[in-house]
Design a protein around this motif. Structure first.
Motif, PDB file in Angstrom:
ATOM      1  N   LEU A  37      -0.686  10.669  10.628  1.00 29.54           N
ATOM      2  CA  LEU A  37      -1.999  11.278  10.835  1.00 29.54           C
ATOM      3  C   LEU A  37      -2.505  11.940   9.558  1.00 29.54           C
ATOM      4  CD1 LEU A  37      -4.278  12.152  12.808  1.00 29.54           C
ATOM      5  CD2 LEU A  37      -2.967  14.247  13.141  1.00 29.54           C
ATOM      6  N   PHE A  38      -1.633  12.659   8.883  1.00 35.08           N
ATOM      7  CA  PHE A  38      -2.032  13.343   7.654  1.00 35.08           C
ATOM      8  C   PHE A  38      -2.400  12.339   6.565  1.00 35.08           C
ATOM      9  CE2 PHE A  38      -0.897  15.359   3.577  1.00 35.08           C
ATOM     10  CZ  PHE A  38      -1.901  16.322   3.560  1.00 35.08           C
ATOM     11  N   ILE A  39      -1.585  11.307   6.390  1.00 38.37           N
ATOM     12  CA  ILE A  39      -1.871  10.292   5.374  1.00 38.37           C
ATOM     13  C   ILE A  39      -3.158   9.547   5.704  1.00 38.37           C
ATOM     14  CG2 ILE A  39      -1.045   8.118   4.383  1.00 38.37           C
ATOM     15  CD1 ILE A  39       1.789   9.302   4.508  1.00 38.37           C
ATOM     16  N   ALA A  40      -3.378   9.268   6.990  1.00 37.53           N
ATOM     17  CA  ALA A  40      -4.610   8.594   7.407  1.00 37.53           C
ATOM     18  C   ALA A  40      -5.833   9.457   7.103  1.00 37.53           C
ATOM     19  CB  ALA A  40      -4.556   8.248   8.889  1.00 37.53           C
ATOM     20  N   SER A  41      -5.705  10.770   7.301  1.00 37.71           N
ATOM     21  CA  SER A  41      -6.839  11.656   6.998  1.00 37.71           C
ATOM     22  C   SER A  41      -7.109  11.694   5.493  1.00 37.71           C
ATOM     23  CB  SER A  41      -6.588  13.056   7.540  1.00 37.71           C
ATOM     24  OG  SER A  41      -5.607  13.729   6.786  1.00 37.71           O
ATOM     25  N   LEU A  42      -6.056  11.669   4.690  1.00 35.06           N
ATOM     26  CA  LEU A  42      -6.245  11.639   3.235  1.00 35.06           C
ATOM     27  C   LEU A  42      -6.912  10.335   2.793  1.00 35.06           C
ATOM     28  CD1 LEU A  42      -2.966  13.201   1.795  1.00 35.06           C
ATOM     29  CD2 LEU A  42      -5.210  14.255   1.997  1.00 35.06           C
ATOM     30  N   LEU A  43      -6.469   9.222   3.376  1.00 36.40           N
ATOM     31  CA  LEU A  43      -7.067   7.934   3.031  1.00 36.40           C
ATOM     32  C   LEU A  43      -8.530   7.860   3.467  1.00 36.40           C
ATOM     33  CD1 LEU A  43      -4.126   5.503   3.845  1.00 36.40           C
ATOM     34  CD2 LEU A  43      -4.954   6.203   1.589  1.00 36.40           C
ATOM     35  N   ALA A  44      -8.835   8.406   4.645  1.00 34.55           N
ATOM     36  CA  ALA A  44     -10.225   8.424   5.109  1.00 34.55           C
ATOM     37  C   ALA A  44     -11.082   9.293   4.206  1.00 34.55           C
ATOM     38  CB  ALA A  44     -10.288   8.915   6.551  1.00 34.55           C
ATOM     39  N   ALA A  45     -10.557  10.435   3.788  1.00 31.01           N
ATOM     40  CA  ALA A  45     -11.294  11.311   2.878  1.00 31.01           C
ATOM     41  C   ALA A  45     -11.520  10.624   1.536  1.00 31.01           C
ATOM     42  CB  ALA A  45     -10.537  12.621   2.682  1.00 31.01           C
ATOM     43  N   ALA A  46     -10.507   9.911   1.042  1.00 30.34           N
ATOM     44  CA  ALA A  46     -10.663   9.182  -0.220  1.00 30.34           C
ATOM     45  C   ALA A  46     -11.706   8.076  -0.081  1.00 30.34           C
ATOM     46  CB  ALA A  46      -9.320   8.598  -0.654  1.00 30.34           C
ATOM     47  N   ALA A  47     -11.736   7.417   1.072  1.00 25.72           N
ATOM     48  CA  ALA A  47     -12.731   6.361   1.291  1.00 25.72           C
ATOM     49  C   ALA A  47     -14.140   6.931   1.316  1.00 25.72           C
ATOM     50  CB  ALA A  47     -12.430   5.628   2.594  1.00 25.72           C
TER      51      ALA A  47
END
Length: 117
Positions: A37-47
């Motif tokens: 979940l945390f990594i997915a949120s970081l990737l979404a923020a980067a996108a």
């Protein structure tokens, strides 16, 4: 920074905060889910940031930095070893000098001037 970039930056920050909150709100025994979940949120923020002018300029800056790093002439092992030994020798000499100055001043003030020795 225009208003669309401010909105994208705010959304990216909210995504990261949501990822951190989700990490701590999930049960401790669900470690894999918490990390995903945390990594997915970081990737979404980067996108989201990637779509802003600031994100695109960061990507250009990173590419230029990599290109400049490839131009660097790195020292050979022998040269790096010699320079490292030179730095160690200089630090040793400087430490010895500082110890001598400190000892001399201690002797001058405490033994000679104040007669406490």
């Amino acid at each position: 920074m225009d208003s669309q970039d401010k909105i994208k930056l705010g959304l990216a920050i909210l995504l990261v905060v949501a990822g951190v909150a989700g990490f701590y709100l999930l049960a401790a025994d669900q470690t894999v889910l918490r990390v995903v979940l945390f990594i997915a949120s970081l990737l979404a923020a980067a996108a989201v940031l990637w779509q802003s002018n600031m994100g695109r300029s960061f990507v250009v800056y990173a590419q230029e930095s990599v290109a400049e790093a490839r131009k660097v002439v790195w020292p050979e092992r022998k040269e790096a070893t010699q320079l490292t030994l030179l730095v160690f020798a200089f630090v040793f000499v400087l430490a010895l000098f500082m110890w001598l100055v400190d000892s001399s001043l201690s002797w001058l003030f405490y033994d000679v001037l104040l007669r406490r020795g």
